[in-house]
Every structure is written in C-alpha cells, then in structure tokens.
Motif scaffolding. Sequence first.
Motif, PDB file in Angstrom:
ATOM      1  N   ILE A 152      45.312  44.333  35.512  1.00  0.00           N
ATOM      2  CA  ILE A 152      44.226  44.524  36.475  1.00  0.00           C
ATOM      3  C   ILE A 152      44.548  45.656  37.432  1.00  0.00           C
ATOM      4  O   ILE A 152      43.702  46.499  37.746  1.00  0.00           O
ATOM      5  N   LEU A 183      44.335  42.455  44.060  1.00  0.00           N
ATOM      6  CA  LEU A 183      44.279  41.242  43.258  1.00  0.00           C
ATOM      7  C   LEU A 183      45.408  41.223  42.228  1.00  0.00           C
ATOM      8  O   LEU A 183      46.025  40.176  41.977  1.00  0.00           O
ATOM      9  N   GLY A 184      45.686  42.377  41.638  1.00  0.00           N
ATOM     10  CA  GLY A 184      46.785  42.462  40.682  1.00  0.00           C
ATOM     11  C   GLY A 184      48.109  42.088  41.302  1.00  0.00           C
ATOM     12  O   GLY A 184      48.936  41.402  40.692  1.00  0.00           O
ATOM     13  N   SER A 215      42.473  49.481  37.641  1.00  0.00           N
ATOM     14  CA  SER A 215      41.545  49.422  38.768  1.00  0.00           C
ATOM     15  C   SER A 215      40.789  50.730  38.909  1.00  0.00           C
ATOM     16  O   SER A 215      41.296  51.806  38.629  1.00  0.00           O
ATOM     17  N   SER A 220      44.099  53.473  42.470  1.00  0.00           N
ATOM     18  CA  SER A 220      43.509  53.672  41.152  1.00  0.00           C
ATOM     19  C   SER A 220      44.400  54.496  40.259  1.00  0.00           C
ATOM     20  O   SER A 220      44.167  54.608  39.081  1.00  0.00           O
ATOM     21  N   THR A 245      42.278  49.743  46.309  1.00  0.00           N
ATOM     22  CA  THR A 245      41.178  49.010  45.700  1.00  0.00           C
ATOM     23  C   THR A 245      41.435  47.509  45.716  1.00  0.00           C
ATOM     24  O   THR A 245      42.578  47.054  45.750  1.00  0.00           O
ATOM     25  N   ARG A 246      40.359  46.756  45.662  1.00  0.00           N
ATOM     26  CA  ARG A 246      40.497  45.305  45.617  1.00  0.00           C
ATOM     27  C   ARG A 246      41.191  44.862  44.328  1.00  0.00           C
ATOM     28  O   ARG A 246      41.931  43.875  44.318  1.00  0.00           O
ATOM     29  N   ALA A 247      40.946  45.591  43.248  1.00  0.00           N
ATOM     30  CA  ALA A 247      41.566  45.230  41.974  1.00  0.00           C
ATOM     31  C   ALA A 247      43.075  45.344  42.046  1.00  0.00           C
ATOM     32  O   ALA A 247      43.800  44.485  41.534  1.00  0.00           O
TER      33      ALA A 247
END
Length: 334
Positions: free
Chosen positions: A304, A135-136, A308, A320, A130-132
């Motif tokens: 984050i 980013l984390g 996610s 996730s 995931t993008r989250a």
Amino acid sequence: MPVHTSDSSHSGRGKGVGLGLALVSSLAFGGSGVAAKPLIEAGLDPLHVVWLRVAGAALVMLPLAVRHRGLLRRRPALLVGFGLLGVAGVQACYFAAISRLPVGVALLVEYLAPALVLGWVRFVQRRPVTRAAALGVVLAVGGLACVVEVWSGLGFDALGLLLALGAAGCQVGYFVLADQGSESGEEAPDPLGVIAYGLLVGAVVLTAVARPWTMDFSVLAGTAHMDGTPVPAAALLAWIVLVATVIAYVTGVVSVRRLSPQVAGVVACLEAVVATVLAWVLLGEHLSAPQVVGGAVVLAGAFIAQSSTPAKGSAQPVASGAPERELSARETIA
C-alpha cells in the motif's frame, strides 16, 4: 494536468526497480541474524560479530572509497553522519537494547523508524504525505507486532527502551541521509562512495566499542552448527559481510534514491518477516499462526505504501515516491 505516457511508464519502471532493490535489501539484511546466531552460539560475542561484519564490509568497499575520495571534501558531514547513524548507531543501539529488553520488543521499537520518517517529513520538512503511505506504516507496524509476538515478553526497562528508540532514530538517519542530494536540481553524491565511507566510519567507531582485540579469533577457523548441521564459520562470516552488509547496504541506498525514504522504510519492515522465515527454514524456529498472519499484514502495508498516489494539491508528495531519479554514469552499479 495530462500525464505523458512515456513519462508515466518511465516513472513506473523506476518505482518497480526501486521496489525490487528494496526487497533484495530486506532479504539480505534479514539473513544476517540466521548466519550470525551460529557464530554467537559457537563462542563469539554479539558485538564482535557486528564488528566483523562492518569492518569486513569496509575492507571490501575500500577500493570504492579511494575512487570516490572527492566526497571527503564535498560531503564530509554526510559521510560521517551516515557512518555514525546508518552503520554504527543502528547496530550498537540494537545490540545494547536486546541485553535489557526481549528481542521481539526491541525489534518492534526499532522498526517504528518508518513512522518516524513520516513524522520527520511531515512536521520537520513540512512536506505532504499521502494517507496511503500513513496507512501502510500503521499496517506494517501492526504486522510486526504479530511477527515478533510482542505479547510474549513485555519486560520493561527504561534504559532498554531508550536504546531501542535510539536504534529507531538511527535508522531514520539511514533513510534520510541515503536520500540526500537526490532532489531535483542537486547533484546526488555517488551512493557507492557514501556507503564505502559510511562503513569505514562505522568500523572505526565500532572498534572502540567492541574492542576486537579481546575476541577469540580461533572460532572463525572452526565450524558452527546451523540447526545441527555443521557449517564452516568462515563461510557464515563471508555471507554476513558480502551479502548481509555489502549487498544489503548498496541495494538499500539505491532503492531509497528511486523510491523515497518513507516508502523504502516501510518496505524495509519486511526484514523482520524475512528473518523469521529464514529462522524457521534454517534454524528450526517454527512460525506460529499469529506470525504468519503478521507477515501477511506487513506485506500488505509495504504494498500500500509503495503504490500510494500523490496527495491532492501537492506538486511532489514524498510519500508517493518521486519520479525515477536518474543516476549518472558514475553512479551506476556495474
């Protein structure tokens, strides 16, 4: 697709437990340096402290190794790999790296491991992330740059950089191997058995590297000083073995089972924050403003990543965190 409330609650509890265990693991691992530094200053070689740490933990976990001896027949490659990479490799590469690089630089390079885990999952296993979570990882690595104040000493040494990258690669092996067998439909090997044999393998390898017979064992019978306060050396060693190794590895591996390798890897970045805060409180090594800000960024990145949501179109994106993997009765920590 509708989500059943009970399943969602069950999964949420699983991620909550996994996150809690990952935080405990980071706290335990982060406290190792604070206890080890006084021993090193008292006269022990850093590599000898590493050997005492791993060998002592292996001795504590020996009864569990005997209990789960069936793993030797069923998963020998996993046990050897975990011992070589997750135990001996990380420790040996990191200590060799800091002999050539500033500690902050070596630590930052080692904690590129979460990003490398995502790369492994996305490009080798070809599974979605995931993008989250990505980013984390970016936030956590950026925060670590502030925590270790990487700009304060950018001495470059090609071999030192390779050794630090080796430590990062070995840490990737730790997270990936800790997650082996936890996928649906496959019986997961008992995490306690994996840790016990991993420590035994690591102790054997480090014995050859550290040559403990050259160590001054009399240091352990005396006292060390923690920011001017005398502390029994044996008590510091007990903390390193029982808390910073046994508890740290057990909670770390079980957290990977309940989260996922890359999410647990990002949360593990908190080890650097914990180590810095403990050094401030117990050793008088004060935090600067950038370090405080960096710690907050690492916390934000970890949060984050672990919170996610599944990637669109993915049945089970690893970033996730999979639904809670139930451990069998044999795998439950008493």
